[in-house]
Design an enzyme around this catalytic site. Structure first.
Site, PDB file in Angstrom:
ATOM      1  N   GLU A  96      62.655  69.498  59.889  1.00 54.91           N
ATOM      2  CA  GLU A  96      63.515  70.085  58.881  1.00 54.91           C
ATOM      3  C   GLU A  96      64.800  69.295  58.772  1.00 54.91           C
ATOM      4  O   GLU A  96      65.320  68.792  59.770  1.00 54.91           O
ATOM      5  CB  GLU A  96      63.809  71.529  59.247  1.00 54.91           C
ATOM      6  CG  GLU A  96      62.524  72.310  59.298  1.00 54.91           C
ATOM      7  CD  GLU A  96      62.738  73.799  59.295  1.00 54.91           C
ATOM      8  OE1 GLU A  96      63.754  74.249  59.834  1.00 54.91           O
ATOM      9  OE2 GLU A  96      61.877  74.480  58.741  1.00 54.91           O
ATOM     10  N   CYS A 146      67.847  79.252  70.842  1.00 55.65           N
ATOM     11  CA  CYS A 146      67.507  78.325  69.748  1.00 55.65           C
ATOM     12  C   CYS A 146      66.039  78.462  69.346  1.00 55.65           C
ATOM     13  O   CYS A 146      65.150  78.395  70.183  1.00 55.65           O
ATOM     14  CB  CYS A 146      67.797  76.901  70.203  1.00 55.65           C
ATOM     15  SG  CYS A 146      67.232  75.657  69.022  1.00 55.65           S
TER      16      CYS A 146
HETATM   17  S1  SF4 Z   1      66.795  73.568  72.191  1.00 58.44           S
HETATM   18 FE1  SF4 Z   1      68.981  73.083  72.479  1.00 58.44          FE
HETATM   19  S2  SF4 Z   1      69.088  70.857  72.268  1.00 58.44           S
HETATM   20 FE2  SF4 Z   1      67.103  71.481  71.409  1.00 58.44          FE
HETATM   21  S3  SF4 Z   1      67.457  71.751  69.215  1.00 58.44           S
HETATM   22 FE3  SF4 Z   1      67.792  73.752  70.181  1.00 58.44          FE
HETATM   23  S4  SF4 Z   1      70.020  73.846  70.619  1.00 58.44           S
HETATM   24 FE4  SF4 Z   1      69.492  71.689  70.210  1.00 58.44          FE
END
Ligand code: SF4
Length: 377
Positions: A96, A146
């Site tokens: 993306e 995340c």
């Molecule tokens: S896991 Fe951590 S390092 Fe990887 S994309 Fe998500 S925020 Fe960024």
């Protein structure tokens, strides 16, 4: 001798193109024509390179030499103008890339802000824009807040695939860095410092060939400490952002398991030693999670951590998403956290979320295809 089967021009630098041109028995000036066509005109097929004789275009295609421009698979347009692109590469993998007219709200005060450029861009509805690009398919870092982390890492992107995202979006938006204020952030899917060589080659191509200013680029790392030091030595490099997200080791290890390997002491030492340029600061990104890392004592610990670093802090209230077990803090908690940092003399900003409704905001990039807002085009 260059192996010519399935060669992509996108991702090649001047020296590589020169040697390709030599290997096919063409005059040296063809390398410049390729550079112009691929990085400035951002052509999608060999056929579009009008400076080449027709016969040569056909014979290059027959030899399996192509541009390698990634394909825009889908676009999701947010109410706030943000566009989330699903971009697909030759092997079918996708990432993306996000286009944010008027930036991501994080540029104010960092020397890359801009008003009306006087070039008519204000008439288009935006005076500057930011492209957020991905460096890997998925991510191995496993930050607990995340959505990208849920994918795991599939593979690294090549330099051409990193640059290709920028070229595809510039073309789609009909903008060029020569005429428009375009910022670039390496904050999409993946950890750029775990794909370091391709990332840094992409940076050089973006600066030297596409024409983006390095001062308008920022790379964000979760804290790959040895790479931070190496990155500081690069002659051409974006600004550095560190994804901090916690104020002490216990908390950071829970939220970002890589902290076990490179703890805050090592991370902050690397940040303090980072060779900053004139007026430059290290940006620290801090995602605020309700009742987890957004308390008064967390803010006070952050103040202690940042002592001796020319820093700016971007606070980001968590962007919620399915499968993420944290809550978004109230606006008052965000403001209180910011006040503690500011009172301690730390330049601190709250980044407004962009494109939350289309899952384009920070930490939300997961190649989400099924969402309520249908693709606009
Ligand atoms: S896991 Fe951590 S390092 Fe990887 S994309 Fe998500 S925020 Fe960024």
């Amino acid at each position: 001798m260059t192996d010519l089967s399935q060669v992509a021009l996108l991702g090649m630098d001047r020296a590589e193109l020169s040697s390709l041109v030599e290997s096919i028995g063409e005059p040296g000036y063809r390398a410049q024509q390729f550079l112009e066509a691929v990085y400035r005109q951002r052509v999608e097929s060999m056929d579009q390179i009008s400076t080449l004789p027709q016969q040569l275009r056909v014979s290059l295609a027959e030899k399996g030499i192509g541009i390698g421009m990634p394909r825009i698979e889908q676009r999701f347009v947010s109410q706030d103008g943000t566009v989330r692109y699903l971009i697909t590469f030759a092997d079918g993998q996708s990432v993306e890339t996000v286009w944010m007219p008027e930036g991501d709200g994080g540029e104010v005060g960092d020397g890359v802000e801009a008003g009306d450029t006087g070039d008519g861009s204000a008439a288009r509805g935006w005076g500057r824009a930011t492209i957020c690009i991905s460096s890997q398919v998925g991510c191995a870092v496993d930050c607990q807040f995340c959505l990208t982390a849920l994918l795991g890492v599939k593979r690294n992107l090549s330099a051409g695939e990193i640059v290709g995202q920028v070229c595809a979006v510039l073309k789609d938006q009909k903008v060029s860095p020569q005429h428009d204020r375009v910022n670039l952030v390496f904050m999409g899917m993946g950890e750029p410092f775990l794909n370091y060589d391709n990332f840094i080659k992409a940076v050089r191509l973006l600066v030297q060939e596409v024409g983006l200013a390095e001062s308008r680029m920022t790379v964000s790392t979760a804290g790959i400490v040895p790479r931070i030091s190496e990155f500081g030595q690069e002659a051409i490099r974006p600004r550095l952002a560190i994804s901090l997200n916690a104020s002490n080791d216990d908390l950071r290890t829970k939220l970002m398991p890589l902290n076990k390997k490179w703890n805050l002491e090592r991370l902050m030492a690397a940040a303090r030693d980072f060779p900053l340029r004139n007026r430059e600061r290290v940006t620290f990104e801090y995602v605020l999670l309700h009742n987890v890392n957004d308390l008064r004592e967390n803010a006070e610990e952050v103040v202690d951590l940042l002592r001796g670093v020319r820093a700016r802090v971007n606070l980001i209230a968590l962007n919620p998403g399915p499968g993420i077990d944290f809550e978004t803090p109230a606006d008052e908690s965000v403001a209180a956290f910011q006040k503690i940092l500011r009172d301690a003399g730390i330049l601190t900003f709250v980044r407004r979320p962009r494109g939350r409704d289309i899952y384009a905001a920070c930490g939300q990039l997961k190649r989400t295809v099924e969402i309520a807002t249908a693709p606009a085009r």
